[in-house]
Design a protein around this motif. Sequence first.
Motif, mmCIF file in Angstrom:
data_model
loop_
_atom_site.group_PDB
_atom_site.id
_atom_site.type_symbol
_atom_site.label_atom_id
_atom_site.label_comp_id
_atom_site.label_asym_id
_atom_site.label_seq_id
_atom_site.Cartn_x
_atom_site.Cartn_y
_atom_site.Cartn_z
ATOM 1 N N HIS A 189 -20.206 1.618 -26.440
ATOM 2 C CA HIS A 189 -20.237 1.494 -24.974
ATOM 3 C C HIS A 189 -21.463 0.615 -24.506
ATOM 4 O O HIS A 189 -21.160 -0.351 -23.793
ATOM 5 C CB HIS A 189 -20.330 2.767 -24.199
ATOM 6 C CG HIS A 189 -20.582 2.615 -22.806
ATOM 7 N ND1 HIS A 189 -19.465 2.625 -22.020
ATOM 8 C CD2 HIS A 189 -21.744 2.879 -22.036
ATOM 9 C CE1 HIS A 189 -19.780 2.551 -20.660
ATOM 10 N NE2 HIS A 189 -21.225 2.603 -20.665
ATOM 11 N N LEU A 190 -22.562 0.781 -25.244
ATOM 12 C CA LEU A 190 -23.455 -0.366 -25.072
ATOM 13 C C LEU A 190 -23.077 -1.641 -25.471
ATOM 14 O O LEU A 190 -23.515 -2.511 -24.758
ATOM 15 C CB LEU A 190 -24.885 0.151 -25.922
ATOM 16 C CG LEU A 190 -25.732 1.332 -25.094
ATOM 17 C CD1 LEU A 190 -26.707 1.675 -26.061
ATOM 18 C CD2 LEU A 190 -26.000 1.347 -23.790
ATOM 19 N N GLU A 191 -22.448 -1.705 -26.533
ATOM 20 C CA GLU A 191 -22.132 -3.213 -27.038
ATOM 21 C C GLU A 191 -21.087 -3.718 -25.939
ATOM 22 O O GLU A 191 -21.002 -4.881 -25.708
ATOM 23 C CB GLU A 191 -21.526 -2.908 -28.226
ATOM 24 C CG GLU A 191 -22.599 -2.727 -29.215
ATOM 25 C CD GLU A 191 -21.999 -2.202 -30.944
ATOM 26 O OE1 GLU A 191 -22.782 -2.293 -31.741
ATOM 27 O OE2 GLU A 191 -20.703 -2.076 -30.920
ATOM 28 N N VAL A 195 -24.965 -5.282 -25.053
ATOM 29 C CA VAL A 195 -26.199 -4.845 -25.665
ATOM 30 C C VAL A 195 -26.072 -4.801 -27.170
ATOM 31 O O VAL A 195 -25.117 -4.440 -27.790
ATOM 32 C CB VAL A 195 -26.671 -3.361 -25.275
ATOM 33 C CG1 VAL A 195 -27.968 -3.190 -26.217
ATOM 34 C CG2 VAL A 195 -26.897 -3.278 -23.763
ATOM 35 N N GLU A 196 -26.760 -5.522 -27.993
ATOM 36 C CA GLU A 196 -26.650 -6.009 -29.314
ATOM 37 C C GLU A 196 -27.729 -4.526 -29.907
ATOM 38 O O GLU A 196 -28.675 -4.616 -29.733
ATOM 39 C CB GLU A 196 -27.327 -7.059 -29.814
ATOM 40 C CG GLU A 196 -27.157 -7.383 -31.260
ATOM 41 C CD GLU A 196 -27.765 -8.839 -31.733
ATOM 42 O OE1 GLU A 196 -28.149 -8.930 -32.733
ATOM 43 O OE2 GLU A 196 -27.493 -9.749 -30.905
ATOM 44 N N VAL A 197 -26.664 -3.805 -30.810
ATOM 45 C CA VAL A 197 -27.576 -2.699 -31.380
ATOM 46 C C VAL A 197 -27.779 -2.440 -32.887
ATOM 47 O O VAL A 197 -26.778 -2.963 -33.601
ATOM 48 C CB VAL A 197 -26.648 -1.305 -31.032
ATOM 49 C CG1 VAL A 197 -27.408 -0.083 -31.321
ATOM 50 C CG2 VAL A 197 -26.450 -1.337 -29.672
ATOM 51 N N HIS A 198 -28.907 -2.382 -33.381
ATOM 52 C CA HIS A 198 -29.276 -2.364 -34.843
ATOM 53 C C HIS A 198 -29.711 -1.113 -34.959
ATOM 54 O O HIS A 198 -31.284 -0.322 -34.487
ATOM 55 C CB HIS A 198 -30.263 -3.485 -35.138
ATOM 56 C CG HIS A 198 -29.861 -4.777 -34.915
ATOM 57 N ND1 HIS A 198 -29.121 -5.681 -35.642
ATOM 58 C CD2 HIS A 198 -29.848 -5.808 -33.913
ATOM 59 C CE1 HIS A 198 -28.687 -6.818 -35.197
ATOM 60 N NE2 HIS A 198 -29.365 -7.065 -34.280
ATOM 61 N N THR A 199 -29.091 -0.192 -35.800
ATOM 62 C CA THR A 199 -29.654 0.894 -36.502
ATOM 63 C C THR A 199 -30.094 0.854 -37.993
ATOM 64 O O THR A 199 -29.875 -0.233 -38.504
ATOM 65 C CB THR A 199 -28.477 2.091 -36.284
ATOM 66 O OG1 THR A 199 -27.554 1.641 -37.163
ATOM 67 C CG2 THR A 199 -28.097 2.339 -34.892
#
Length: 412
Positions: A189-191, A195-199
């Motif tokens: 959803h954030l993407e 939003v670029e998400v890095h875990t």
Amino acid sequence: MRTQAENTARVVVIGAGMAGARLAARVPEVTVIGEEAHAPYNRVLLAEVLAGRYPADVIALPPAEVRRGVRVVRIDRADRLVHCDDGSVVHYGRLVLATGSNPVLPPLRGLGDTMPDGVHAFRTLNDCLALRSSVRPGVNAVVIGGGLLGVSAARALAECGAQVVLAQQGEHLMERQLDAESAGLLRRHLESLGVEVHTECRVRGLRCADGAVRAVELADGYELAAEITVLACGVRPRTGLARAAGLEVRKGVVVDDELRTSDPYIHAVGDCAEHRSTVYGLAGPALEQADVLADVLAGRPARYDGTRALTRLTLNGPAATTAGLAPAPAAGSLDLAAFGDSRPLPGDDVVRLADATRGAYRTVVVRGDRLAGGVLLGDLAAVGTLARTWQDDEPLPAETSLLHLLTNDGGF
């Protein structure tokens, strides 16, 4: 300068956050002392202010008498006095520590005693307003930390038009509340909001020039361009006053089931309090503790047995702005609710329902004959029934099937 004891209120509260304000609304003859110049406000809604959905005055809590902009510097337990930085001295019959918490500032290269321009914590209304004034469409923003606060900040910045990267050291987002599958849905959803998400991403430092942040350096040497950096790496209980006064302090100020510290005339609630080895750091438990303590101070039998609060979060998609009005909620919003312990232990029963096409996910954990916790994402129709079952902490009826727990849309 005033040096004499000027107030003999029976109850004095140090801290005008949500817990302190809640207590003030329920206890007569109370004096509240708060460091912030703002009136008490709902910090749960700070991300909505950052996103431009609400002006700052909308999140104010019901009016309470607060001595604003005053900091307590010392507690005199022998004479039951608190000394303030304006020279005043306040006498108490009972003292309540509601000092809250400070944001954790990670040990990053380039982050010294003063934060470079463009680097922000996200804990207070002042933090929020400073960040809001810095955001513009297209600005490169990096949020360090993928917990509840970091996710909220990343969403709000994206709504402001920023190019957002969220860097989370853990395996998935919101590890305290979500399991891996629901965290994956949240990530997608954030993407979808850009939003670029890095875990599993460790940040090593900040690269600054001319006193301002320019990039966030990762442990693998990669750099993320950053004109704005938000530190959302958790919080740490504010225990300095308690420790200096000789109260028992571990992670937080240690309290019993009546929220009483090691001094029988001093209580603690909210983010600064440690109850049964747990510091919650969330608004729901802080409000529950304030309600219990109000009864205790009034002489009514009451005990705090741990939180039964529900964590809720709404992530909104991009919203159109009407002139003169805050943005309205948009289609594509994602609702999330989490309660209890959603991480199963050996022997627990777990049931999950997932609908990828609707972006809906529900899971509950049953421990013995009781509901231990659960997560709902996307479709919250059943959250009312589930939350009440969990909050009542009653044995589940023998005829109740696990599937029924997730499909009973009892409303909220």
